[in-house]
Scaffold this motif. Structure first.
Motif, PDB file in Angstrom:
ATOM      1  N   GLN A 131       0.830  -1.205   0.000  1.00  0.00           N
ATOM      2  CA  GLN A 131       0.000   0.000   0.000  1.00  0.00           C
ATOM      3  C   GLN A 131       0.867   1.259   0.000  1.00  0.00           C
ATOM      4  OE1 GLN A 131      -0.590  -2.604   2.122  1.00  0.00           O
ATOM      5  NE2 GLN A 131      -2.779  -2.905   2.461  1.00  0.00           N
ATOM      6  N   TYR A 132       2.110   1.105   0.495  1.00  0.00           N
ATOM      7  CA  TYR A 132       3.059   2.220   0.551  1.00  0.00           C
ATOM      8  C   TYR A 132       4.402   1.762  -0.002  1.00  0.00           C
ATOM      9  CZ  TYR A 132      -0.118   4.579   3.849  1.00  0.00           C
ATOM     10  OH  TYR A 132      -1.189   5.185   4.447  1.00  0.00           O
ATOM     11  N   ALA A 133       5.132   2.696  -0.613  1.00  0.00           N
ATOM     12  CA  ALA A 133       6.514   2.428  -1.024  1.00  0.00           C
ATOM     13  C   ALA A 133       7.345   3.662  -0.687  1.00  0.00           C
ATOM     14  CB  ALA A 133       6.596   2.102  -2.506  1.00  0.00           C
ATOM     15  N   PHE A 134       8.591   3.445  -0.309  1.00  0.00           N
ATOM     16  CA  PHE A 134       9.427   4.502   0.255  1.00  0.00           C
ATOM     17  C   PHE A 134      10.711   4.669  -0.560  1.00  0.00           C
ATOM     18  CE2 PHE A 134       6.669   2.726   3.399  1.00  0.00           C
ATOM     19  CZ  PHE A 134       6.244   3.806   4.154  1.00  0.00           C
ATOM     20  N   PHE A 135      10.998   5.937  -0.907  1.00  0.00           N
ATOM     21  CA  PHE A 135      12.159   6.240  -1.737  1.00  0.00           C
ATOM     22  C   PHE A 135      12.846   7.512  -1.234  1.00  0.00           C
ATOM     23  CE2 PHE A 135       9.224   3.865  -4.348  1.00  0.00           C
ATOM     24  CZ  PHE A 135      10.033   2.961  -5.016  1.00  0.00           C
ATOM     25  N   TYR A 140      16.308  12.165  -7.646  1.00  0.00           N
ATOM     26  CA  TYR A 140      15.065  12.930  -7.817  1.00  0.00           C
ATOM     27  C   TYR A 140      14.335  12.565  -9.106  1.00  0.00           C
ATOM     28  CZ  TYR A 140      11.803  16.826  -7.894  1.00  0.00           C
ATOM     29  OH  TYR A 140      10.661  17.592  -7.919  1.00  0.00           O
ATOM     30  N   GLN A 141      15.066  12.440 -10.189  1.00  0.00           N
ATOM     31  CA  GLN A 141      14.415  12.090 -11.457  1.00  0.00           C
ATOM     32  C   GLN A 141      13.793  10.701 -11.365  1.00  0.00           C
ATOM     33  OE1 GLN A 141      16.995  12.532 -14.833  1.00  0.00           O
ATOM     34  NE2 GLN A 141      15.431  12.006 -16.326  1.00  0.00           N
ATOM     35  N   GLN A 142      14.487   9.792 -10.721  1.00  0.00           N
ATOM     36  CA  GLN A 142      13.938   8.457 -10.491  1.00  0.00           C
ATOM     37  C   GLN A 142      12.644   8.526  -9.689  1.00  0.00           C
ATOM     38  OE1 GLN A 142      16.430   4.959  -9.135  1.00  0.00           O
ATOM     39  NE2 GLN A 142      15.354   5.344  -7.217  1.00  0.00           N
ATOM     40  N   LEU A 143      12.632   9.372  -8.664  1.00  0.00           N
ATOM     41  CA  LEU A 143      11.441   9.532  -7.828  1.00  0.00           C
ATOM     42  C   LEU A 143      10.254  10.015  -8.650  1.00  0.00           C
ATOM     43  CD1 LEU A 143      10.114   9.589  -4.999  1.00  0.00           C
ATOM     44  CD2 LEU A 143      11.012  11.917  -4.740  1.00  0.00           C
ATOM     45  N   LEU A 144      10.471  10.996  -9.516  1.00  0.00           N
ATOM     46  CA  LEU A 144       9.384  11.493 -10.364  1.00  0.00           C
ATOM     47  C   LEU A 144       8.878  10.410 -11.319  1.00  0.00           C
ATOM     48  CD1 LEU A 144      10.164  15.170 -11.448  1.00  0.00           C
ATOM     49  CD2 LEU A 144       8.805  14.337  -9.538  1.00  0.00           C
ATOM     50  N   ILE A 145       9.801   9.611 -11.840  1.00  0.00           N
ATOM     51  CA  ILE A 145       9.415   8.526 -12.739  1.00  0.00           C
ATOM     52  C   ILE A 145       8.549   7.512 -12.004  1.00  0.00           C
ATOM     53  CG2 ILE A 145      10.346   6.501 -13.954  1.00  0.00           C
ATOM     54  CD1 ILE A 145      12.638   8.356 -14.898  1.00  0.00           C
ATOM     55  N   ILE A 146       8.931   7.167 -10.791  1.00  0.00           N
ATOM     56  CA  ILE A 146       8.153   6.196 -10.012  1.00  0.00           C
ATOM     57  C   ILE A 146       6.771   6.748  -9.671  1.00  0.00           C
ATOM     58  CG2 ILE A 146       8.038   4.996  -7.788  1.00  0.00           C
ATOM     59  CD1 ILE A 146      11.164   4.784  -8.041  1.00  0.00           C
ATOM     60  N   LYS A 147       6.694   8.017  -9.320  1.00  0.00           N
ATOM     61  CA  LYS A 147       5.389   8.631  -9.054  1.00  0.00           C
ATOM     62  C   LYS A 147       4.517   8.614 -10.307  1.00  0.00           C
ATOM     63  CE  LYS A 147       6.655  11.719  -5.233  1.00  0.00           C
ATOM     64  NZ  LYS A 147       6.788  13.134  -4.793  1.00  0.00           N
ATOM     65  N   ILE A 159       3.291   6.772  -2.570  1.00  0.00           N
ATOM     66  CA  ILE A 159       4.743   6.938  -2.574  1.00  0.00           C
ATOM     67  C   ILE A 159       5.135   7.966  -1.512  1.00  0.00           C
ATOM     68  CG2 ILE A 159       6.773   7.590  -3.914  1.00  0.00           C
ATOM     69  CD1 ILE A 159       5.428   4.996  -4.842  1.00  0.00           C
ATOM     70  N   ILE A 160       6.005   7.551  -0.611  1.00  0.00           N
ATOM     71  CA  ILE A 160       6.511   8.433   0.432  1.00  0.00           C
ATOM     72  C   ILE A 160       7.987   8.709   0.141  1.00  0.00           C
ATOM     73  CG2 ILE A 160       6.882   8.763   2.909  1.00  0.00           C
ATOM     74  CD1 ILE A 160       3.930   8.513   2.160  1.00  0.00           C
ATOM     75  N   SER A 161       8.337   9.972  -0.008  1.00  0.00           N
ATOM     76  CA  SER A 161       9.731  10.315  -0.281  1.00  0.00           C
ATOM     77  C   SER A 161      10.386  10.898   0.964  1.00  0.00           C
ATOM     78  CB  SER A 161       9.824  11.315  -1.435  1.00  0.00           C
ATOM     79  OG  SER A 161       9.182  12.535  -1.107  1.00  0.00           O
TER      80      SER A 161
END
Length: 271
Positions: A131-135, A140-147, A159-161
């Motif tokens: 239900q949650y994933a943590f990065f 940062y670019q990877q984080l945006l891609i995952i979102k 997604i929790i950053s």
């Protein structure tokens, strides 16, 4: 996983490639605030590496990692084999690509990297069904891609950053720091110091003379012994160059120090 969900247990996933440091632990500590069951995956993903040599030299410290995760009460460690994740082989795999984000900035410097990241993240999401994933926010670019993946592929995952964790001298924690020699360790923090200085100058400039500010910052990095791959400022939401409508900016940097490629960033508001 279905059994846990039937028990109304919330599941949180922390994807890693192992060789854990306190940046990873910060993700575990954050997950403890959100979920009942914490799953940490450890998988060195071959298809996100630029070449086989980098993949083979990536530090693998599974036993030590397990000791660390046990200390912080992680419930499940998921440690799959390459064959389990890529049953038809890594050259015959279906690839996931976020076209508007995968091939710019870091993706332009490392062709295919974000395809590999997106593909393994989708596989992990499908297998674990959290239900949650943590990065962390260092990538940062990877984080945006995952979102974007979560939105575009309709994953019911939050997604929790987590902000980048740094050593006392400002160096962003990374498994790659293990490759720095004693001289390079002393120089490495200058990357973030120059990023900070650049952000301050851009804020004061009110979007004027940005190219000149960036040019001067690059020269300072070169003087410190860095070989620059990426150093520029972008709109933090779209990762395009700043426009008059941009309200939040981010400096994204990657630079070689010796044989080690360091990445870092800084977000800041502009008027």
């Amino acid at each position: 996983m279905n059994t846990l969900k039937k028990q109304n247990k919330t599941i949180g996933l922390i994807p890693t490639m192992g060789n854990l440091h306190y940046g990873h632990i910060s993700l575990v500590l954050s997950a403890q605030k959100y979920v009942d069951i914490i799953i940490v995956s450890i998988f060195v993903n071959p298809i996100q590496f630029d070449n086989e040599h980098d993949f083979k030299k990536y530090p693998q410290t599974f036993e030590k990692d397990c000791e660390i995760l046990k200390k912080y009460n992680v419930d499940i460690i998921f440690f799959p084999t390459i064959h389990e994740m890529y049953p038809f082989g890594i050259k015959n795999e279906i690839l996931i690509e976020i076209s508007n984000l995968s091939n710019i900035i870091e993706g332009q410097s490392r062709p295919g990297h974000f395809q590999g990241v997106a593909t393994i993240i989708c596989k992990l999401f499908n297998l674990v069904q959290p239900q949650y994933a943590f990065f962390g926010e260092k990538d940062y670019q990877q984080l945006l891609i995952i979102k974007t993946i979560v939105i575009e592929l309709n994953y019911m995952i939050k997604i929790i950053s987590i902000p980048t964790i740094r050593s006392r001298n400002g160096l962003a924690l990374s498994s790659r720091n293990n490759h720095l020699n004693s001289s390079e360790i002393k120089k490495a923090p200058y990357l973030y110091k120059i990023i900070q200085n650049t952000a301050e100058k851009i804020i004061k400039s009110k979007k004027n003379n940005i190219s000149e500010i960036i040019k001067i910052s690059k020269l300072k990095l070169l003087e410190k012994g860095f070989f620059i791959d990426i150093f520029n400022v972008y709109d933090a939401e779209k990762l395009q160059f700043l426009s008059k409508k941009s309200k939040e900016a981010i400096i994204i940097a990657s630079a070689w120090l010796g044989k080690t490629r360091l990445i870092d960033n800084k977000k800041f508001f502009i008027r």
